[in-house]
Design a protein around this motif. Structure first.
Motif, PDB file in Angstrom:
ATOM      1  N   UNK A 187     -42.074  -5.477  -4.207  1.00 45.70           N
ATOM      2  CA  UNK A 187     -41.049  -5.915  -5.166  1.00 45.70           C
ATOM      3  C   UNK A 187     -39.754  -5.151  -4.912  1.00 45.70           C
ATOM      4  N   UNK A 188     -38.877  -5.631  -4.023  1.00 47.95           N
ATOM      5  CA  UNK A 188     -37.645  -4.923  -3.683  1.00 47.95           C
ATOM      6  C   UNK A 188     -36.717  -4.676  -4.876  1.00 47.95           C
ATOM      7  N   UNK A 189     -36.934  -5.374  -5.981  1.00 48.08           N
ATOM      8  CA  UNK A 189     -36.111  -5.157  -7.171  1.00 48.08           C
ATOM      9  C   UNK A 189     -36.638  -4.059  -8.067  1.00 48.08           C
ATOM     10  N   UNK A 190     -37.702  -3.396  -7.655  1.00 49.92           N
ATOM     11  CA  UNK A 190     -38.351  -2.401  -8.503  1.00 49.92           C
ATOM     12  C   UNK A 190     -37.393  -1.307  -8.960  1.00 49.92           C
ATOM     13  N   UNK A 191     -36.567  -0.808  -8.047  1.00 47.17           N
ATOM     14  CA  UNK A 191     -35.675   0.305  -8.388  1.00 47.17           C
ATOM     15  C   UNK A 191     -34.463  -0.142  -9.192  1.00 47.17           C
ATOM     16  N   UNK A 196     -34.798   2.998 -14.192  1.00 41.39           N
ATOM     17  CA  UNK A 196     -34.559   3.543 -12.847  1.00 41.39           C
ATOM     18  C   UNK A 196     -33.099   3.390 -12.457  1.00 41.39           C
ATOM     19  N   UNK A 197     -32.508   2.252 -12.767  1.00 40.96           N
ATOM     20  CA  UNK A 197     -31.101   2.034 -12.454  1.00 40.96           C
ATOM     21  C   UNK A 197     -30.224   2.987 -13.253  1.00 40.96           C
ATOM     22  N   UNK A 198     -30.583   3.217 -14.513  1.00 41.62           N
ATOM     23  CA  UNK A 198     -29.790   4.130 -15.346  1.00 41.62           C
ATOM     24  C   UNK A 198     -29.843   5.548 -14.793  1.00 41.62           C
ATOM     25  N   UNK A 199     -31.021   5.991 -14.400  1.00 40.88           N
ATOM     26  CA  UNK A 199     -31.154   7.343 -13.864  1.00 40.88           C
ATOM     27  C   UNK A 199     -30.377   7.513 -12.567  1.00 40.88           C
ATOM     28  N   UNK A 200     -30.409   6.489 -11.712  1.00 42.27           N
ATOM     29  CA  UNK A 200     -29.690   6.565 -10.446  1.00 42.27           C
ATOM     30  C   UNK A 200     -28.185   6.642 -10.651  1.00 42.27           C
ATOM     31  N   UNK A 201     -27.709   6.090 -11.773  1.00 42.41           N
ATOM     32  CA  UNK A 201     -26.267   6.063 -12.036  1.00 42.41           C
ATOM     33  C   UNK A 201     -25.765   7.330 -12.710  1.00 42.41           C
ATOM     34  N   UNK A 202     -26.672   8.193 -13.166  1.00 38.03           N
ATOM     35  CA  UNK A 202     -26.239   9.418 -13.843  1.00 38.03           C
ATOM     36  C   UNK A 202     -25.580  10.385 -12.871  1.00 38.03           C
ATOM     37  N   UNK A 203     -24.563  11.130 -13.331  1.00 34.50           N
ATOM     38  CA  UNK A 203     -24.004  12.186 -12.487  1.00 34.50           C
ATOM     39  C   UNK A 203     -25.100  13.188 -12.118  1.00 34.50           C
ATOM     40  N   UNK A 204     -24.980  13.815 -10.963  1.00 35.04           N
ATOM     41  CA  UNK A 204     -26.025  14.704 -10.469  1.00 35.04           C
ATOM     42  C   UNK A 204     -26.401  15.758 -11.501  1.00 35.04           C
TER      43      UNK A 204
END
Length: 209
Positions: A187-191, A196-204
């Motif tokens: 499922x390539x849309x999993x991330x 998951x998308x929200x976490x990836x967008x957070x500042x480091x």
């Protein structure tokens, strides 16, 4: 068609445990096998290996032993660990970096418990792989250059440990992340799922505890 690379160092028992599943994966998908020097990754990121940390060493060895039993995989630790894996890494490459060669190196170290820290220790294995002079084979400039290039590419791609599967640029680190990688393949849309998308967008800094 997904692009898949598997970064490994035979110093890692977790890479050995993951290897059967990666080999099976390679029967269904093209997988680029990339031996890398774990010490180079750790040095770049300022990390220590599990066997270098008091307390974590014993836990890791016990955990690996338990996992091997769960997976019904033979496991005998080599005479010393950690050991210098350069000779074993270069032998993988000198033998063609094929699944059979990689599997033979893993079995030599982790299924049979043999030393693998220099050409003399690996000489019997080299003969089985059709390499009469292991010392010369692992000292070949092109073999050294390939290992160095693999390690540099891993660092450039953000790889910080082994084993790591990289699927379409996404990193899945550790033996226990194999199912996660498989789920992403399915499922390539999993991330892209909300959390998951929200976490990836957070500042480091916002991801730190």
């Amino acid at each position: 068609m997904s692009r898949i690379a598997w970064y490994f160092d035979p110093i890692s028992p977790f890479a050995y445990l993951q290897w059967p599943r990666v080999r099976e994966l390679a029967r269904r998908h093209a997988v680029d096998f990339r031996p890398v020097l774990l010490a180079g990754l750790l040095g770049h990121h300022g990390h220590k290996g599990p066997a270098e940390i008091a307390g974590k060493r014993l836990f890791t060895y016990r955990h690996v032993t338990w996992l091997a039993r769960q997976q019904d995989v033979p496991l005998v630790f080599p005479p010393a660990h950690p050991f210098n894996p350069l000779a074993a890494l270069r032998l993988c490459l000198a033998a063609g970096n094929t699944p059979d060669a990689i599997g033979a190196v893993f079995d030599w170290i982790w299924a049979q418990g043999n030393a693998a820290d220099d050409a003399a220790a690996l000489a019997p294995l080299g003969e089985r792989l059709g390499i009469a002079d292991v010392a010369a084979a692992i000292a070949a400039p092109e073999v050294k250059a390939q290992l160095r290039a693999n390690t540099e590419a891993a660092i450039a791609g953000g790889v910080f440990g082994v084993p790591t599967l990289v699927v379409d640029g996404e990193l899945f680190w550790g033996n226990d992340a194999f199912e996660f990688a498989q789920a992403f393949l399915d499922d390539p849309g999993l991330l892209d799922a909300h959390e998951m998308a929200r976490l990836a967008a957070l500042p480091e800094g916002a991801r730190r505890g």
